[in-house]
Design a protein around this motif. Structure first.
Motif, mmCIF file in Angstrom:
data_model
loop_
_atom_site.group_PDB
_atom_site.id
_atom_site.type_symbol
_atom_site.label_atom_id
_atom_site.label_comp_id
_atom_site.label_asym_id
_atom_site.label_seq_id
_atom_site.Cartn_x
_atom_site.Cartn_y
_atom_site.Cartn_z
ATOM 1 N N LEU A 25 0.829 -1.202 0.000
ATOM 2 C CA LEU A 25 0.000 0.000 0.000
ATOM 3 C C LEU A 25 0.867 1.257 0.000
ATOM 4 O O LEU A 25 0.555 2.226 -0.690
ATOM 5 C CB LEU A 25 -0.954 -0.009 1.201
ATOM 6 C CG LEU A 25 -2.026 -1.101 1.186
ATOM 7 C CD1 LEU A 25 -2.798 -1.095 2.495
ATOM 8 C CD2 LEU A 25 -2.963 -0.936 0.001
ATOM 9 N N HIS A 26 1.956 1.236 0.733
ATOM 10 C CA HIS A 26 2.879 2.378 0.743
ATOM 11 C C HIS A 26 3.508 2.585 -0.638
ATOM 12 O O HIS A 26 3.644 3.717 -1.106
ATOM 13 C CB HIS A 26 3.959 2.171 1.802
ATOM 14 C CG HIS A 26 4.946 3.283 1.855
ATOM 15 N ND1 HIS A 26 4.646 4.516 2.388
ATOM 16 C CD2 HIS A 26 6.230 3.358 1.421
ATOM 17 C CE1 HIS A 26 5.703 5.305 2.277
ATOM 18 N NE2 HIS A 26 6.671 4.621 1.691
ATOM 19 N N GLU A 27 3.855 1.491 -1.296
ATOM 20 C CA GLU A 27 4.462 1.545 -2.628
ATOM 21 C C GLU A 27 3.556 2.258 -3.635
ATOM 22 O O GLU A 27 4.030 2.964 -4.518
ATOM 23 C CB GLU A 27 4.761 0.117 -3.096
ATOM 24 C CG GLU A 27 5.382 -0.017 -4.453
ATOM 25 C CD GLU A 27 5.584 -1.477 -4.859
ATOM 26 O OE1 GLU A 27 5.760 -1.720 -6.057
ATOM 27 O OE2 GLU A 27 5.571 -2.368 -3.979
ATOM 28 N N TYR A 28 2.252 2.072 -3.506
ATOM 29 C CA TYR A 28 1.285 2.679 -4.428
ATOM 30 C C TYR A 28 0.584 3.893 -3.813
ATOM 31 O O TYR A 28 -0.448 4.344 -4.313
ATOM 32 C CB TYR A 28 0.251 1.628 -4.863
ATOM 33 C CG TYR A 28 0.861 0.568 -5.746
ATOM 34 C CD1 TYR A 28 0.912 0.732 -7.117
ATOM 35 C CD2 TYR A 28 1.422 -0.587 -5.198
ATOM 36 C CE1 TYR A 28 1.484 -0.224 -7.932
ATOM 37 C CE2 TYR A 28 2.007 -1.552 -5.996
ATOM 38 C CZ TYR A 28 2.037 -1.365 -7.362
ATOM 39 O OH TYR A 28 2.617 -2.317 -8.176
ATOM 40 N N ALA A 54 -5.907 5.861 -10.449
ATOM 41 C CA ALA A 54 -4.649 5.387 -11.011
ATOM 42 C C ALA A 54 -4.860 4.810 -12.405
ATOM 43 O O ALA A 54 -5.980 4.436 -12.771
ATOM 44 C CB ALA A 54 -4.058 4.306 -10.099
ATOM 45 N N PRO A 55 -3.782 4.691 -13.170
ATOM 46 C CA PRO A 55 -3.860 3.972 -14.446
ATOM 47 C C PRO A 55 -4.234 2.509 -14.191
ATOM 48 O O PRO A 55 -3.891 1.941 -13.149
ATOM 49 C CB PRO A 55 -2.438 4.077 -15.002
ATOM 50 C CG PRO A 55 -1.835 5.255 -14.315
ATOM 51 C CD PRO A 55 -2.464 5.285 -12.951
ATOM 52 N N GLN A 56 -4.929 1.926 -15.139
ATOM 53 C CA GLN A 56 -5.408 0.552 -14.989
ATOM 54 C C GLN A 56 -4.279 -0.421 -14.668
ATOM 55 O O GLN A 56 -4.444 -1.312 -13.835
ATOM 56 C CB GLN A 56 -6.124 0.103 -16.268
ATOM 57 C CG GLN A 56 -6.795 -1.254 -16.157
ATOM 58 C CD GLN A 56 -7.994 -1.241 -15.233
ATOM 59 O OE1 GLN A 56 -8.876 -0.416 -15.402
ATOM 60 N NE2 GLN A 56 -8.040 -2.141 -14.274
ATOM 61 N N ASP A 57 -3.115 -0.243 -15.291
ATOM 62 C CA ASP A 57 -2.023 -1.185 -15.026
ATOM 63 C C ASP A 57 -1.516 -1.092 -13.590
ATOM 64 O O ASP A 57 -1.104 -2.098 -13.009
ATOM 65 C CB ASP A 57 -0.880 -1.022 -16.032
ATOM 66 C CG ASP A 57 -0.244 0.358 -16.021
ATOM 67 O OD1 ASP A 57 -0.902 1.336 -15.621
ATOM 68 O OD2 ASP A 57 0.925 0.458 -16.446
ATOM 69 N N MET A 58 -1.564 0.094 -12.988
ATOM 70 C CA MET A 58 -1.156 0.245 -11.586
ATOM 71 C C MET A 58 -2.170 -0.410 -10.652
ATOM 72 O O MET A 58 -1.799 -1.049 -9.668
ATOM 73 C CB MET A 58 -0.988 1.715 -11.206
ATOM 74 C CG MET A 58 0.160 2.380 -11.861
ATOM 75 S SD MET A 58 1.695 1.643 -11.300
ATOM 76 C CE MET A 58 2.828 2.359 -12.444
ATOM 77 N N ILE A 59 -3.445 -0.247 -10.962
ATOM 78 C CA ILE A 59 -4.501 -0.879 -10.174
ATOM 79 C C ILE A 59 -4.344 -2.399 -10.224
ATOM 80 O O ILE A 59 -4.369 -3.076 -9.194
ATOM 81 C CB ILE A 59 -5.900 -0.455 -10.681
ATOM 82 C CG1 ILE A 59 -6.110 1.046 -10.481
ATOM 83 C CG2 ILE A 59 -7.003 -1.264 -10.002
ATOM 84 C CD1 ILE A 59 -7.288 1.618 -11.231
ATOM 85 N N ASN A 60 -4.155 -2.923 -11.430
ATOM 86 C CA ASN A 60 -3.990 -4.379 -11.587
ATOM 87 C C ASN A 60 -2.746 -4.888 -10.881
ATOM 88 O O ASN A 60 -2.766 -5.949 -10.243
ATOM 89 C CB ASN A 60 -3.919 -4.742 -13.073
ATOM 90 C CG ASN A 60 -5.216 -4.494 -13.799
ATOM 91 O OD1 ASN A 60 -6.267 -4.314 -13.195
ATOM 92 N ND2 ASN A 60 -5.146 -4.455 -15.116
ATOM 93 N N ALA A 61 -1.648 -4.144 -10.988
ATOM 94 C CA ALA A 61 -0.395 -4.570 -10.358
ATOM 95 C C ALA A 61 -0.535 -4.626 -8.845
ATOM 96 O O ALA A 61 -0.109 -5.603 -8.209
ATOM 97 C CB ALA A 61 0.737 -3.622 -10.763
ATOM 98 N N ILE A 66 -1.163 -7.872 -3.852
ATOM 99 C CA ILE A 66 -1.898 -8.112 -2.611
ATOM 100 C C ILE A 66 -2.493 -9.516 -2.606
ATOM 101 O O ILE A 66 -2.419 -10.236 -1.608
ATOM 102 C CB ILE A 66 -2.986 -7.043 -2.400
ATOM 103 C CG1 ILE A 66 -2.339 -5.680 -2.126
ATOM 104 C CG2 ILE A 66 -3.931 -7.434 -1.261
ATOM 105 C CD1 ILE A 66 -3.306 -4.515 -2.144
ATOM 106 N N GLY A 67 -3.063 -9.921 -3.725
ATOM 107 C CA GLY A 67 -3.703 -11.231 -3.822
ATOM 108 C C GLY A 67 -2.749 -12.401 -3.665
ATOM 109 O O GLY A 67 -3.169 -13.513 -3.347
#
Length: 85
Positions: A25-28, A54-61, A66-67
């Motif tokens: 979470l801190h990273e993003y 955020a951009p979609q790729d950041m959300i997905n990453a 996390i998962g």
């Protein structure tokens, strides 16, 4: 760059993974609008919701990282409309 609003729902069932979760979470952090944590003591879990812009790729990453943590589940809902930032 196109950006979306997203909400990530996180269920923490393994307290030992919380440190790694907080590191992600801190990273993003630059993309996080806000977060809310709710302890569910009766069930022994914690529920966290994270709002992002955020951009979609950041959300997905972020959701993917996390998962992959032990004892943590994450799901994402994104806005349909992307805005340029």
């Amino acid at each position: 760059m196109a950006s979306r609003i997203a909400v990530i729902g996180i269920i923490v069932e393994e307290p030992d993974s919380v440190k790694e979760l907080n590191q992600i979470l801190h990273e993003y952090g630059e993309y996080i609008i806000g977060r809310m944590g709710i302890p569910c003591r009766q069930r022994g879990v914690n529920i966290i919701s994270v709002a992002m812009d955020a951009p979609q790729d950041m959300i997905n990453a972020m959701t993917g990282k996390i998962g992959r943590l032990a004892g943590i589940s994450a799901k994402t809902v994104c806005s349909k409309k992307a805005e340029n930032i």
